[in-house]
Design an enzyme around this catalytic site. Structure first.
Site, PDB file in Angstrom:
ATOM      1  N   PRO A  68       0.786  -1.242   0.000  1.00 13.38           N
ATOM      2  CA  PRO A  68       0.000   0.000   0.000  1.00 13.38           C
ATOM      3  C   PRO A  68       0.812   1.283   0.000  1.00 13.38           C
ATOM      4  O   PRO A  68       0.243   2.358   0.187  1.00 13.38           O
ATOM      5  CB  PRO A  68      -0.807  -0.121   1.306  1.00 13.38           C
ATOM      6  CG  PRO A  68       0.089  -0.891   2.222  1.00 13.38           C
ATOM      7  CD  PRO A  68       0.829  -1.878   1.349  1.00 13.38           C
ATOM      8  N   CYS A  75       9.503  -9.371   4.723  1.00  7.41           N
ATOM      9  CA  CYS A  75       9.300  -9.371   6.173  1.00  7.41           C
ATOM     10  C   CYS A  75       9.151 -10.821   6.639  1.00  7.41           C
ATOM     11  O   CYS A  75       8.330 -11.123   7.495  1.00  7.41           O
ATOM     12  CB  CYS A  75       8.121  -8.501   6.585  1.00  7.41           C
ATOM     13  SG  CYS A  75       6.560  -8.914   5.810  1.00  7.41           S
ATOM     14  N   GLY A 120       3.831   2.100   1.760  1.00  5.98           N
ATOM     15  CA  GLY A 120       4.649   2.544   2.897  1.00  5.98           C
ATOM     16  C   GLY A 120       6.066   2.882   2.457  1.00  5.98           C
ATOM     17  O   GLY A 120       6.600   3.938   2.807  1.00  5.98           O
TER      18      GLY A 120
HETATM   19  C1  LIG Z   1       4.899  -6.959   0.857  1.00  6.71           C
HETATM   20  S1  LIG Z   1       3.668  -6.217  -0.080  1.00  6.71           S
HETATM   21  C2  LIG Z   1       4.418  -4.690  -0.506  1.00  6.71           C
HETATM   22  C3  LIG Z   1       4.368  -3.686   0.608  1.00  6.71           C
HETATM   23  C4  LIG Z   1       4.803  -2.293   0.163  1.00  6.71           C
HETATM   24  N1  LIG Z   1       6.129  -2.301  -0.452  1.00  6.71           N
HETATM   25  C5  LIG Z   1       4.814  -1.298   1.281  1.00  6.71           C
HETATM   26  O1  LIG Z   1       5.864  -1.018   1.863  1.00  6.71           O
HETATM   27  O2  LIG Z   1       3.747  -0.771   1.598  1.00  6.71           O
HETATM   28  C6  LIG Z   1       3.781  -7.084  -1.581  1.00  6.71           C
HETATM   29  C7  LIG Z   1       2.965  -6.511  -2.722  1.00  6.71           C
HETATM   30  O3  LIG Z   1       3.326  -7.248  -3.895  1.00  6.71           O
HETATM   31  C8  LIG Z   1       2.214  -7.202  -4.757  1.00  6.71           C
HETATM   32  N2  LIG Z   1       2.409  -8.235  -5.806  1.00  6.71           N
HETATM   33  C9  LIG Z   1       2.258  -9.571  -5.696  1.00  6.71           C
HETATM   34  N3  LIG Z   1       2.546 -10.176  -6.864  1.00  6.71           N
HETATM   35  C10 LIG Z   1       2.899  -9.193  -7.726  1.00  6.71           C
HETATM   36  C11 LIG Z   1       3.317  -9.163  -9.084  1.00  6.71           C
HETATM   37  N4  LIG Z   1       3.403 -10.290  -9.791  1.00  6.71           N
HETATM   38  N5  LIG Z   1       3.595  -7.976  -9.645  1.00  6.71           N
HETATM   39  C12 LIG Z   1       3.494  -6.834  -8.936  1.00  6.71           C
HETATM   40  N6  LIG Z   1       3.099  -6.794  -7.640  1.00  6.71           N
HETATM   41  C13 LIG Z   1       2.816  -7.953  -7.049  1.00  6.71           C
HETATM   42  C14 LIG Z   1       1.047  -7.426  -3.831  1.00  6.71           C
HETATM   43  O4  LIG Z   1      -0.142  -6.951  -4.421  1.00  6.71           O
HETATM   44  C15 LIG Z   1       1.473  -6.626  -2.591  1.00  6.71           C
HETATM   45  O5  LIG Z   1       0.882  -5.370  -2.621  1.00  6.71           O
END
Ligand SMILES: C[S@@+](CC[C@H](N)C(=O)[O-])C[C@H]1O[C@@H](n2cnc3c(N)ncnc32)[C@H](O)[C@@H]1O
Length: 454
Positions: free
Chosen positions: A268, A387, A270
């Site tokens: 989201p 994480c 961050g």
């Molecule tokens: C760990 S969260 C990221 C948190 C974010 N970086 C933050 O600090 O708020 C992982 C994200 O990867 C996205 N995601 C998963 N598979 C993906 C893909 N193939 N391509 C792009 N985004 C992807 C998910 O929708 C999710 O929002």
């Protein structure tokens, strides 16, 4: 919330403790039986005045579920007895209140009995009374028997304890204990707008004191959590809520003014905000995510911070049609993971993850890392972060890329000297959950100039 009251329910209106236990029992059931995250379960309409208390009892019950359930649920057992999922959740919520809250036990038991009726489980009201009273009488013996097993004592699933033991044998008990603590509220200060020292003074004047976090230049911890609306400058974007370990990712990648930067799994948002603040000048930031709904939260965050990025709704993969072909100077890949480093913030992870999930995450993470590699310019930096505290999702994924790409090389931590909170993983570095912050893994790679690319 609908009352769900039956014709046999008592006429008096439900008290606060009853509404809290009923709300928590519903949310715990949604996690255990429907597989919802605690955040999703608690996003349902709740009694507003009781929302904070329902959140606290739900998260506390989920945190201790795997210790309390084996102590209290066997007291229900009668041959062939079918029990309602909400009844089981209510009993564990009640046991949580008896074991971990300061409420008078008799008040808790009475509230649980009323909550059973409130949930439409009138016929189980007597059973709730009997089971919780017996738990009260026998809890020392019941919990002592459960506590003989390390995993149950720390309310973790066996498979996770074994995975943690294999990865971190010397730190196992401290990780398990840290996972059951209540995490502090941590802030990221936009130090391009206000220094940590000046913001700490504002906080103190506001009656919400905090202290700086060693080793993370933008981070501070509040002595007592407060609603964000009460934080000076929150709406104006001078501070954001973020754990120090999450903040470290942007400081590690250290984007520089003028660079083209990709936040490859951004939502989201961050770390999107953290990257823009850390650059100390304008950067061309692309924030990409495959989840359109979550991407709207990136936009919301940037609006509050008064910052800009190009938002792209796309999945990382081969032949990206959103890419102009000009490689990025720096890429952050904050990959989706098991979340085993943030259990203290999300205790539902202990109940929702299954052992087979780890290999699935690892396969996905490897694919995402491989998809990012061609987007990086020679000499550029790519920070892979999760994480998770499990090597299968961390060092093994990065080692896979280093083996497959002869032009990939690991860079040392910022400043070259790792601080004491970082443990070497060969490749990469791990922060374990504890006083310094959440559990996080980081590996910074560069693409060697002039090397052959596969
Ligand atoms: C760990 S969260 C990221 C948190 C974010 N970086 C933050 O600090 O708020 C992982 C994200 O990867 C996205 N995601 C998963 N598979 C993906 C893909 N193939 N391509 C792009 N985004 C992807 C998910 O929708 C999710 O929002």
């Amino acid at each position: 919330m609908r009352a769900g009251r039956s014709a046999h329910a008592p006429a008096r209106p439900p008290g606060t403790a009853t509404l809290v236990l009923a709300g928590a029992a519903r949310a715990v059931t949604a996690v255990l039986d429907e597989g919802l995250s605690a955040d999703a379960a608690l996003a349902a309409p709740l009694h507003e005045p009781q929302r904070a208390a329902i959140n606290a009892v739900t998260l506390g019950t989920l945190r201790w579920y795997l210790r309390l359930a084996p102590a209290v649920l066997p007291l229900l057992a009668r041959p062939g007895m079918q029990t309602d999922a909400r009844l089981r959740s209510l009993l564990v919520c009640g046991a949580h209140q008896l074991e971990y809250s300061a409420h008078a036990p008799s008040t808790t038991v009475a509230a649980a009995v009323d909550a059973a009726r409130y949930l439409g489980l009138d016929r189980a009201a007597g059973l709730v009374n009997a089971v919780l009273r017996r738990f009260l009488r026998e809890r020392d013996t019941l919990l002592a028997a459960v506590d003989r097993n390390l995993a149950a004592r720390h309310a973790h699933p066996d498979w996770l304890v074994e995975a943690l033991r294999a990865a971190w044998p010397d730190e196992l008990e401290s990780i398990l204990a840290a996972n059951n603590t209540h995490p502090p509220l941590c802030l990221r200060v936009d130090t391009s707008r206000i220094s940590i020292a000046d913001y700490l003074q504002e906080l103190a004047a506001n009656g919400t004191p905090g202290e700086a976090v060693p080793a993370v230049a933008t981070a501070l911890t509040l002595a007592v959590p407060v609603p964000v609306a009460l934080l000076p400058g929150f709406e104006a974007g001078r501070v954001s809520v973020q754990d120090p370990s999450a903040q470290l990712a942007a400081l590690w990648l250290a984007p520089r003014p003028g660079e083209r930067v990709l936040d490859a799994c951004a939502a989201p948002g961050g770390k999107t905000g953290a990257l823009l603040e850390a650059a100390g000048g304008p950067i061309a930031l692309t924030a990409l995510d495959s989840d359109a709904e979550r991407l709207t939260r990136v936009a919301d965050n940037l609006r509050r911070l008064g910052r800009e990025a190009r938002l792209v709704h796309a999945g990382l993969g081969a032949a990206p049609d959103w890419w102009d072909g000009v490689p990025f100077d720096a890429i952050l890949l904050d990959a989706p993971c098991s979340g085993t480093g943030v259990i203290r913030r999300h205790p539902d992870i202990k109940l929702l993850r299954r052992p087979g999930d780890i290999a699935e995450f690892a396969a996905r993470q490897g694919a995402l890392l491989r998809a990012c590699w061609p987007l990086l310019r020679p000499g550029g930096r790519l920070l892979y972060a999760t994480c998770s505290v499990l090597p299968a999702e961390n060092a093994a994924v990065v080692a896979g890329l280093l083996t497959a790409q002869p032009d990939a090389r690991e860079l040392p931590p910022p400043g070259g000297v790792p601080d004491a909170t970082l443990r070497p993983c060969f490749p990469g570095w791990q922060r374990l959950p504890g006083a310094a912050g959440d559990g996080f893994y980081y590996a910074c790679l560069t693409k060697e100039e002039g090397a052959l690319q596969r």
